[in-house]
Design an enzyme around this catalytic site. Structure first.
Site, PDB file in Angstrom:
ATOM      1  N   ASP A 120       0.863  -1.184   0.000  1.00 63.33           N
ATOM      2  CA  ASP A 120       0.000   0.000   0.000  1.00 63.33           C
ATOM      3  C   ASP A 120       0.895   1.227   0.000  1.00 63.33           C
ATOM      4  OD1 ASP A 120      -2.403  -1.427   0.117  1.00 63.33           O
ATOM      5  OD2 ASP A 120      -2.406  -1.483   2.302  1.00 63.33           O
ATOM      6  N   ASP A 136      -6.975  -1.497  -4.591  1.00 60.67           N
ATOM      7  CA  ASP A 136      -8.029  -1.124  -3.641  1.00 60.67           C
ATOM      8  C   ASP A 136      -8.987  -0.111  -4.268  1.00 60.67           C
ATOM      9  OD1 ASP A 136      -6.798  -2.722  -1.720  1.00 60.67           O
ATOM     10  OD2 ASP A 136      -5.716  -1.039  -0.811  1.00 60.67           O
TER      11      ASP A 136
END
Length: 170
Positions: A120, A136
């Site tokens: 991330d 995401d």
């Protein structure tokens, strides 16, 4: 789309392109952000490298084995419903949404398989939003658009026809 073959080919290429873009952004994040954060818009948006062993917002952290099993099952169900979509222009938005959803799941699944965690790197510091990635974004937007399509675009007959595989009454 002129034929089912070209239709499916298009959506396979679309999915691959989304997954490649996701993986490329994660590779760039892993190599460029190891030295520290990059402020894109100071105080608002930054690139911040973080590894997540859970799902969105770090829920189910450390349950990697669950994701190894659950992700392919969910992807298979979504693909099943994609294949059942009537081959009509009316259902093209749904085809894009389902394909984007599978691409997002696949992007994070690749990370789990390769690194046992998901990369991330996008962080909205102004609202202290959890760090996330491109896959995401695909999943989140797909779920939102899926709900909008189901609630506002498609009629009950459209959904019944799709889910039950009924042919057009005309």
């Amino acid at each position: 789309m002129r034929s089912k073959k070209s239709y499916y080919t298009f959506f396979i290429i679309y999915m691959i392109a989304l997954v490649v873009f996701d993986q490329l952004t994660k590779l760039i994040a892993r190599t460029s952000l190891s030295a520290g954060d990059i402020d894109i818009i100071p105080g608002v948006l930054q690139l911040h490298l973080l590894y997540n062993t859970g799902a969105a917002f770090s829920i189910l952290t450390g349950k990697t084995v669950l994701f190894y099993v659950l992700t392919p099952v969910i992807a298979a169900v979504v693909i099943y419903f994609f294949i059942r979509l009537p081959f009509e222009k009316k259902y093209l938005p749904m085809a894009f949404v389902l394909t984007s959803l599978v691409a997002g799941a696949a992007g994070n699944y690749i990370d789990r398989m390769a690194f046992s965690k998901v990369t991330d790197f996008i962080y909205f510091s102004i609202i202290n939003f959890p760090v996330f990635n491109v896959a995401d974004i695909y999943v989140t937007i797909s779920v939102i658009v899926l709900l909008v399509l189901i609630l506002f675009k498609y009629k009950d007959e459209d959904l019944t026809r799709w889910i039950k595989g009924k042919k057009d009454p005309s």
